[in-house]
Scaffold this active site. Structure first.
Site, PDB file in Angstrom:
ATOM      1  N   CYS A 100      78.611  46.353  96.841  1.00  0.00           N
ATOM      2  CA  CYS A 100      77.685  45.480  96.100  1.00  0.00           C
ATOM      3  C   CYS A 100      76.267  45.465  96.680  1.00  0.00           C
ATOM      4  CB  CYS A 100      78.246  44.070  95.949  1.00  0.00           C
ATOM      5  SG  CYS A 100      78.702  43.238  97.468  1.00  0.00           S
TER       6      CYS A 100
ATOM      7  N   ASP B 190      73.998  40.936  88.644  1.00  0.00           N
ATOM      8  CA  ASP B 190      75.216  40.921  89.448  1.00  0.00           C
ATOM      9  C   ASP B 190      75.883  42.304  89.402  1.00  0.00           C
ATOM     10  OD1 ASP B 190      77.623  40.389  90.673  1.00  0.00           O
ATOM     11  OD2 ASP B 190      78.085  38.611  89.480  1.00  0.00           O
TER      12      ASP B 190
ATOM     13  N   HIS C 105      78.864  43.037  90.444  1.00  0.00           N
ATOM     14  CA  HIS C 105      80.326  42.926  90.556  1.00  0.00           C
ATOM     15  C   HIS C 105      81.060  43.133  89.234  1.00  0.00           C
ATOM     16  CE1 HIS C 105      78.624  40.746  94.011  1.00  0.00           C
ATOM     17  NE2 HIS C 105      79.650  41.265  94.655  1.00  0.00           N
TER      18      HIS C 105
END
Length: 360
Positions: free
Chosen positions: A40, A245, A247
């Protein structure tokens, strides 16, 4: 208000969005084929650096519109981050270059490590010809940056300044930028500043300063977060940060039969995520892009003005030349002969979930 909201959403959609991917060629030939669970912060590093390349090659006002044909430079920027070993800033390159920073492939990075690795990789990107500076010890030294960005100035000795050849190929990328920049007097600057804004949570005295940084035209945004929850922060609304993000696991993308790269999965087409500024992990890196010397001088002026804003605690110091206390071991309570990278590594990139700093 609606027009403003539309503009924000278009800006968010236009950012290159890099997420976890699966089924890409194995890193190093025999390594992972997915970065789910560990990549990430590497993806956040790609996002902040991709924004620098967009500003460099397309301009800050460039916008991506679904279905609209994009210019070649856009695909050259995107190709620099594709999940394959020969892309300048691919997950493969970042993971393998990180081994030199003491990180094994598949290990989580902190913001400082990813900044250090991107700086090393940028040296091979002759198409973009960027000057990448990582400000150490919470101090931005203007003299160092000018020296770095003016390294294209005419110099003594033919060997140091090779003649520009008209038929030079830059790793298959358009050569105009590389040739032009060797003749220009200022290399475009990517400035990354790793910071620690508190021990386990952000000190609220820094919040106003952070907000002002997002408002600067030179802002690339902020990367930060703790293990398994890194984000790329691009702005704020009220007391909430707006972020992309990484993820989400998507399949790796291959060029289609006509050689075009399907690009829709590299743009976040839903409203961006939000979180309270108070929840921001204190370990971050702030990024800025200064295309010209004038941009840099303007940025310095804004940072100086910011230090006069009431209730805004400076996140870092801006100085003309290296202060005498620089690299003083007492600052981080570490040995004076350890390298800057090592000292910052231990200071910023503690991989403990709570980021406890025991040596301070």
């Amino acid at each position: 208000m609606d027009a403003e909201k539309e503009e924000i959403l278009l800006d968010v959609t236009s950012r290159l969005w890099f997420t976890y991917r699966k089924n890409f060629p194995a890193i190093g030939g025999t390594g992972p084929t997915s970065d789910t669970g560990w990549g990430c912060m590497l993806r956040c590093g790609q996002m902040i650096f991709a924004q620098a390349l967009v500003c460099r090659h397309l301009g800050r006002d460039w916008r991506w519109i679904k279905g609209k044909r994009q210019m070649d430079n856009y695909f050259s920027v995107l190709n620099a981050f594709i999940d394959k070993k020969d892309s300048y800033y691919s997950i493969h390159q970042i993971a393998q270059m990180g081994v030199g920073e003491g990180k094994s492939i598949g290990q989580w990075y902190g913001p400082n490590t990813v900044a250090q690795v991107l700086k090393k990789l940028a040296a091979f990107d002759t198409w973009s010809s960027l000057a990448v500076h990582i400000a150490m010890d919470n101090t931005v030294v203007m003299e160092e940056i000018r020296r770095l960005c003016q390294s294209n100035l005419p110099c003594a000795g033919a060997a140091a300044c090779p003649a520009v050849e008209s038929d030079v190929l830059y790793n298959g990328y358009p050569e105009e930028a590389g040739v032009r920049d060797r003749l220009s007097l200022w290399k475009p600057l990517v400035l990354l500043i790793p910071l620690r804004l508190g021990l386990t949570e952000i000190n609220e005295a820094y919040i106003e300063t952070l907000k002002h940084c997002f408002m600067m035209p030179q802002s690339l945004g902020v990367i930060g977060g703790k293990p398994n929850s890194a984000h790329y922060f691009i702005g704020y609304v009220g007391e909430e940060l707006i972020y992309l993000d990484p993820h989400t696991t998507q399949p790796a993308v291959e060029p289609n039969d006509s050689g075009c790269l399907p690009d829709e999965s590299f743009h976040c087409q839903h409203p961006p995520c939000r979180m309270s500024i108070a929840e921001l992990d204190p370990s971050i890196a702030v990024g800025f892009f200064c295309n010209t010397e004038e941009d840099f001088n303007n940025w310095c002026q804004q940072i100086r003005k910011l230090s006069l804003v009431r209730g805004a605690l400076p996140m870092f110091e801006l100085v003309e030349r290296q202060p005498s206390h620089f690299s003083n071991p007492d600052v981080l309570n570490l040995t004076p002969d350890s390298s800057d990278a090592d000292r910052l590594e231990r200071f910023f990139d503690s991989e403990d979930e709570d980021f406890e700093i025991l040596s301070l």
